[in-house]
Write a protein that holds these residues in place. Structure first.
Motif, short mmCIF file in Angstrom:
data_model
loop_
_atom_site.label_atom_id
_atom_site.label_comp_id
_atom_site.label_asym_id
_atom_site.label_seq_id
_atom_site.Cartn_x
_atom_site.Cartn_y
_atom_site.Cartn_z
N ARG A 182 0.85 -1.19 0.00
CA ARG A 182 0.00 0.00 0.00
C ARG A 182 0.88 1.23 0.00
O ARG A 182 2.04 1.18 0.39
N LYS A 183 0.29 2.34 -0.39
CA LYS A 183 1.01 3.61 -0.32
C LYS A 183 1.21 3.98 1.14
O LYS A 183 0.55 3.43 2.03
N THR A 184 2.09 4.93 1.40
CA THR A 184 2.38 5.32 2.78
C THR A 184 1.16 5.90 3.49
O THR A 184 1.07 5.83 4.71
N ASP A 185 0.20 6.43 2.72
CA ASP A 185 -1.01 6.97 3.34
C ASP A 185 -2.10 5.91 3.51
O ASP A 185 -3.21 6.22 3.91
N LEU A 242 -9.25 -4.23 -7.29
CA LEU A 242 -8.84 -2.84 -7.49
C LEU A 242 -9.54 -2.24 -8.71
O LEU A 242 -9.99 -1.09 -8.68
N ASN A 243 -9.65 -3.02 -9.77
CA ASN A 243 -10.37 -2.55 -10.95
C ASN A 243 -11.84 -2.33 -10.64
O ASN A 243 -12.45 -1.36 -11.09
N GLU A 280 -2.59 1.80 -7.83
CA GLU A 280 -3.28 1.51 -9.08
C GLU A 280 -2.82 0.13 -9.55
O GLU A 280 -1.67 -0.25 -9.33
N PRO A 281 -3.70 -0.63 -10.21
CA PRO A 281 -3.29 -1.95 -10.71
C PRO A 281 -2.05 -1.88 -11.60
O PRO A 281 -1.17 -2.74 -11.51
N SER A 282 -1.96 -0.87 -12.43
CA SER A 282 -0.80 -0.77 -13.32
C SER A 282 0.48 -0.48 -12.54
O SER A 282 1.57 -0.90 -12.94
N ASN A 301 -9.01 2.96 -13.78
CA ASN A 301 -9.94 3.25 -14.86
C ASN A 301 -10.00 4.72 -15.21
O ASN A 301 -10.61 5.10 -16.19
N GLY A 302 -9.38 5.55 -14.39
CA GLY A 302 -9.46 6.99 -14.62
C GLY A 302 -8.59 7.42 -15.79
O GLY A 302 -7.58 6.81 -16.09
N GLU A 303 -9.01 8.47 -16.44
CA GLU A 303 -8.22 9.01 -17.53
C GLU A 303 -7.08 9.83 -16.97
O GLU A 303 -7.24 10.57 -16.02
#
Length: 113
Positions: A8-11, A60-61, A16-18, A67-69
């Motif tokens: 996970r991120k530090t927060d 996650l998807n 993101e899956p990618s 999925n965001g642009e």
């Protein structure tokens, strides 16, 4: 031997899956540079690792991650003026000058290419 860990991120937010896939590719490059002999992304020995990664990407998807642009918004003349006016771009110090040179180079190349 079985090793379990959470990424996970530090927060505390999920990656993101990618990003997870990118991390795996980074580890592959490190292993290749050290002549490890196996690749996480291809070797049979790491099949379970890939299965776990793929299983992690599904929820996650579904949560809308990935999925965001990521399209950048077009800068207007007013936006550029504001960056100069607020000191984000300009000649006031070496860092700002470097930012200005990078910005203008990219701005010019965007029209050439």
């Amino acid at each position: 031997m079985s090793v379990h860990f959470s990424v996970r991120k530090t927060d505390g937010e999920e990656y993101e899956p990618s990003s997870l896939r990118d991390m795996m590719c980074t580890y592959d490059r490190i292993l290749r540079s050290d002549n490890y002999g196996y690749e996480i992304s291809k070797s049979v020995e790491f099949a379970k690792t890939r299965d776990v990664l793929n299983a992690k990407q599904i929820p996650l998807n579904k949560m809308g991650k990935g999925n965001g642009e990521k399209r950048a918004e077009t800068l207007t003349y007013d936006d550029i003026e504001a960056m100069f006016r607020t000191g984000q771009l300009g000649l006031s110090n070496p860092t700002t000058l470097l930012h200005t040179l990078c910005f203008l180079t990219q701005y010019i190349l965007a029209y050439v290419v």
